[in-house]
Design a protein around this motif. Structure first.
Motif, PDB file in Angstrom:
ATOM      1  N   LYS A 124      -5.091  -4.769   3.767  1.00  0.00           N
ATOM      2  CA  LYS A 124      -4.103  -3.699   3.871  1.00  0.00           C
ATOM      3  C   LYS A 124      -4.464  -2.566   2.926  1.00  0.00           C
ATOM      4  CE  LYS A 124      -1.194  -5.515   0.198  1.00  0.00           C
ATOM      5  NZ  LYS A 124       0.033  -6.222  -0.161  1.00  0.00           N
ATOM      6  N   LEU A 125      -3.955  -1.385   3.216  1.00  0.00           N
ATOM      7  CA  LEU A 125      -4.147  -0.221   2.366  1.00  0.00           C
ATOM      8  C   LEU A 125      -2.958   0.709   2.576  1.00  0.00           C
ATOM      9  CD1 LEU A 125      -6.098   1.196   0.400  1.00  0.00           C
ATOM     10  CD2 LEU A 125      -7.117   2.341   2.376  1.00  0.00           C
ATOM     11  N   TRP A 126      -2.283   1.043   1.462  1.00  0.00           N
ATOM     12  CA  TRP A 126      -1.121   1.932   1.535  1.00  0.00           C
ATOM     13  C   TRP A 126      -1.554   3.356   1.247  1.00  0.00           C
ATOM     14  CZ3 TRP A 126       3.698   0.253   2.973  1.00  0.00           C
ATOM     15  CH2 TRP A 126       3.936  -1.131   2.948  1.00  0.00           C
ATOM     16  N   PHE A 127      -1.113   4.289   2.103  1.00  0.00           N
ATOM     17  CA  PHE A 127      -1.318   5.711   1.861  1.00  0.00           C
ATOM     18  C   PHE A 127       0.000   6.422   1.584  1.00  0.00           C
ATOM     19  CE2 PHE A 127      -5.302   4.770   4.013  1.00  0.00           C
ATOM     20  CZ  PHE A 127      -6.200   5.500   3.258  1.00  0.00           C
ATOM     21  N   GLY A 128       1.054   5.669   1.407  1.00  0.00           N
ATOM     22  CA  GLY A 128       2.372   6.221   1.130  1.00  0.00           C
ATOM     23  C   GLY A 128       3.412   5.137   1.295  1.00  0.00           C
ATOM     24  N   PRO A 129       4.648   5.393   0.883  1.00  0.00           N
ATOM     25  CA  PRO A 129       5.692   4.368   0.984  1.00  0.00           C
ATOM     26  C   PRO A 129       5.920   3.849   2.398  1.00  0.00           C
ATOM     27  CG  PRO A 129       6.411   6.196  -0.402  1.00  0.00           C
ATOM     28  CD  PRO A 129       5.135   6.619   0.231  1.00  0.00           C
ATOM     29  N   SER A 130       5.630   4.662   3.395  1.00  0.00           N
ATOM     30  CA  SER A 130       5.856   4.232   4.780  1.00  0.00           C
ATOM     31  C   SER A 130       4.584   4.301   5.618  1.00  0.00           C
ATOM     32  CB  SER A 130       6.943   5.098   5.434  1.00  0.00           C
ATOM     33  OG  SER A 130       6.551   6.466   5.441  1.00  0.00           O
ATOM     34  N   GLN A 131       3.421   4.408   4.980  1.00  0.00           N
ATOM     35  CA  GLN A 131       2.149   4.511   5.700  1.00  0.00           C
ATOM     36  C   GLN A 131       1.278   3.307   5.334  1.00  0.00           C
ATOM     37  OE1 GLN A 131       0.989   8.531   4.382  1.00  0.00           O
ATOM     38  NE2 GLN A 131       1.156   9.160   6.508  1.00  0.00           N
ATOM     39  N   LEU A 132       1.346   2.285   6.169  1.00  0.00           N
ATOM     40  CA  LEU A 132       0.578   1.071   5.968  1.00  0.00           C
ATOM     41  C   LEU A 132      -0.585   1.033   6.951  1.00  0.00           C
ATOM     42  CD1 LEU A 132       0.063  -1.757   4.808  1.00  0.00           C
ATOM     43  CD2 LEU A 132       1.730  -2.644   6.469  1.00  0.00           C
ATOM     44  N   PHE A 133      -1.782   0.926   6.412  1.00  0.00           N
ATOM     45  CA  PHE A 133      -2.982   0.774   7.219  1.00  0.00           C
ATOM     46  C   PHE A 133      -3.502  -0.649   7.054  1.00  0.00           C
ATOM     47  CE2 PHE A 133      -2.574   5.202   7.347  1.00  0.00           C
ATOM     48  CZ  PHE A 133      -3.461   5.746   8.259  1.00  0.00           C
ATOM     49  N   ALA A 399       2.894  -0.186  11.591  1.00  0.00           N
ATOM     50  CA  ALA A 399       1.669  -0.168  10.803  1.00  0.00           C
ATOM     51  C   ALA A 399       0.496   0.269  11.680  1.00  0.00           C
ATOM     52  CB  ALA A 399       1.396  -1.539  10.201  1.00  0.00           C
ATOM     53  N   THR A 400      -0.428   0.988  11.092  1.00  0.00           N
ATOM     54  CA  THR A 400      -1.616   1.444  11.813  1.00  0.00           C
ATOM     55  C   THR A 400      -2.750   0.459  11.603  1.00  0.00           C
ATOM     56  OG1 THR A 400      -0.978   3.763  11.528  1.00  0.00           O
ATOM     57  CG2 THR A 400      -3.272   3.317  12.087  1.00  0.00           C
TER      58      THR A 400
END
Length: 525
Positions: A124-133, A399-400
């Motif tokens: 997983k990798l977070w790019f923001g509080p609501s952007q989960l990759f 999630a993306t």
């Protein structure tokens, strides 16, 4: 005892009307004439406004709490996925790369490579509080996710809708009607072969050609004649149409990335003017090629534009890369020529059936796709439902899912230690069994090694969202190359003075420089 003036003001319109019916003069002497109605309306407006504000407050609070609940749920489920420690409230990981500029895709791919080494095939990798990759590298997990994740990011649909209007094929979420349309289109493309007129008039000039422009010209001719017939080749507005299409391809995703459409900017309205002109030209060529009225064809105009845009850009990029490799590798070019000349006999154009027998040529196209996919990442998502994988991991809705194509398609465990080298033979099967089943497989799949074919074609997607023109694209590019190599020798304008290994061994980007080329006529014996 007389009532006070404030006490007798009714709280509702119904109360006001009932008091009027029961008492023609319900107000005390302190009210007279229009003052009675004015006082009531002012008080009624105040109470009504307060009620509306309370309703809005409760509605906004409900929406925000619902949104907060989804974010908390995203954190809870996302926290169970392997990956670096993240302070989601602070908006991302302190170890995440600063992605900016033209190298952002390279930076992210390199970073994901390190994450997969430390955390395994799914991270997983977070790019923001609501952007989960969620990045996936394992072949079996990728197949499972591409089947279950049937949605694409809304940005793609937004870009096409902004340029061409509502579409029926390029949508984020599928329904039965969209699936039916895509199946019909796939059947149509699979039964199409490249136009003989395109092959006959493929090369209009032979001296000092820019390989990128030459590849674009071939891509437009191929896709254009497939969708609109041979009328496209003699269309007076063809050049203008292609220029407008490339302009839209350049700016489309930029305007779609805005949360609020910048309607106050002149550049945006110029972009919309280009889109309208492009749609008008599309309707014109559709009417010329099909003989139907514009009112009937307008419904499919946007989808045809999207097909032209996406198909031409990706096809041209791949053709340009193969041409550059042929220039830098004369031995590769001679191998292909030997195969083509051994299979193709006669003066007629090379047929699709003949191309299907050219195993080394098809392997060359697949190897080019493997080393230079259409994009650095394959992205999918499930907008409404969670995805539970067979290994027990739950990927939350929204999630993306990201497949780093460079990492998957250049995996030493699949392609061997020479995975950075351009070696088409890796796709050719070494088995020589010729039983009935094997012969059928060999004829249909061109004796391609199926164990690594999936990785090569991964940039076309898989599952419900797989590219409908995958087979058509591979065969069309192979047919174009076979036709050129059979009649011409492709040389660099500088007589191929470049080092064939230059620019080919970069771990992330396998794109090589595009030289100017010269087509030298072969002496057919």
């Amino acid at each position: 005892m007389e009532e006070s003036c404030d006490a007798i003001v009714p709280y509702t319109l119904l109360g006001f009307l009932l008091r009027r019916l029961s008492d023609p003069d319900p107000f005390p002497p302190c009210f007279s004439g229009d003052l009675q109605t004015s006082y009531f309306l002012r008080d009624y407006f105040t109470r009504g406004t307060n009620a509306i504000l309370w309703i809005l407050l409760f509605s906004v609070t409900f929406v925000l709490l619902n949104r907060l609940g989804r974010i908390v749920r995203l954190w809870a489920l996302g926290g169970r996925i392997p990956g670096p420690p993240v302070w989601a409230l602070l908006g991302g990981s302190s170890t995440a790369p600063q992605l900016c500029g033209s190298d952002r895709d390279v930076d992210l791919t390199s970073f994901l490579s390190k994450l997969h080494e430390n955390y395994g095939p799914l991270v997983k990798l977070w790019f923001g509080p609501s952007q989960l990759f969620v990045s996936v590298k394992d072949k079996q997990l990728i197949k499972e996710i591409l089947i279950k994740a049937k949605d694409k990011l809304p940005l793609t649909e937004r870009a096409y809708n902004l340029a061409f209007g509502a579409l029926s094929l390029f949508v984020s979420a599928f329904n039965d009607k969209v699936s039916e349309n895509r199946e019909s289109l796939a059947e149509y493309l699979n039964n199409k072969s490249i136009s003989a007129n395109v092959l006959k008039n493929l090369v209009e000039r032979t001296d000092s050609l820019d390989s990128v422009s030459f590849a674009q010209c071939m891509a437009f001719k191929t896709i254009g004649t497939t969708l609109f017939g041979d009328t496209y080749l003699n269309w007076n507005n063809r050049t203008q149409y292609e220029e407008l299409l490339m302009a839209v391809a350049k700016d489309g995703f930029i305007w779609a990335s805005y949360v609020i459409i910048p309607f106050w900017r002149r550049d945006y309205w110029r972009y919309q003017s280009v889109c309208r002109r492009l749609k008008g030209l599309t309707l014109e060529i559709m009417e010329l090629s099909e003989g139907k009225s514009k009112s009937v064809l307008e419904a499919s105009c946007g989808d045809l534009l999207a097909l032209m845009l996406h198909g031409c850009v990706t096809t041209a990029r791949l053709i340009a890369n193969i041409l550059s490799r042929l220039v830098l590798s004369p031995n590769l070019q001679e191998q292909i020529y030997s195969e083509v000349s051994a299979i193709h006999k006669g003066s007629c154009v090379i047929s699709t059936d003949e191309v299907k027998m050219m195993q080394f040529l098809l392997a060359t196209v697949l190897e080019s796709v493997r080393l230079l996919p259409a994009g650095p990442f394959l992205q999918r998502c499930s907008l409404k439902s969670d995805m539970r994988l067979e290994n027990g991991i739950m990927i939350p809705a929204g999630a993306t899912v990201v497949v780093p194509l460079h990492l998957v398609q250049m995996d030493a465990s699949v392609c061997g230690g020479d995975f950075l080298e351009f070696i088409p033979n890796r796709f050719l099967s070494n088995e020589n069994n010729h039983d009935e089943d094997k012969e059928l497989t060999c004829t249909k799949h061109h004796c391609i090694n199926e164990s690594i074919k999936f990785e090569a074609l991964l940039s076309f997607g898989d599952g419900a969202r797989a590219c409908v023109g995958q087979s058509f694209a591979v065969l069309s590019i192979a047919t174009l190359l076979a036709s050129i190599i059979y009649d011409f020798e492709i040389k660099s304008e500088q007589n191929a003075a470049e080092d064939p290994s230059q620019g080919v061994h970069d771990f992330i980007s396998q794109e090589i420089s595009s030289p100017r080329i010269v087509l030298s006529k072969r002496n057919q014996t």
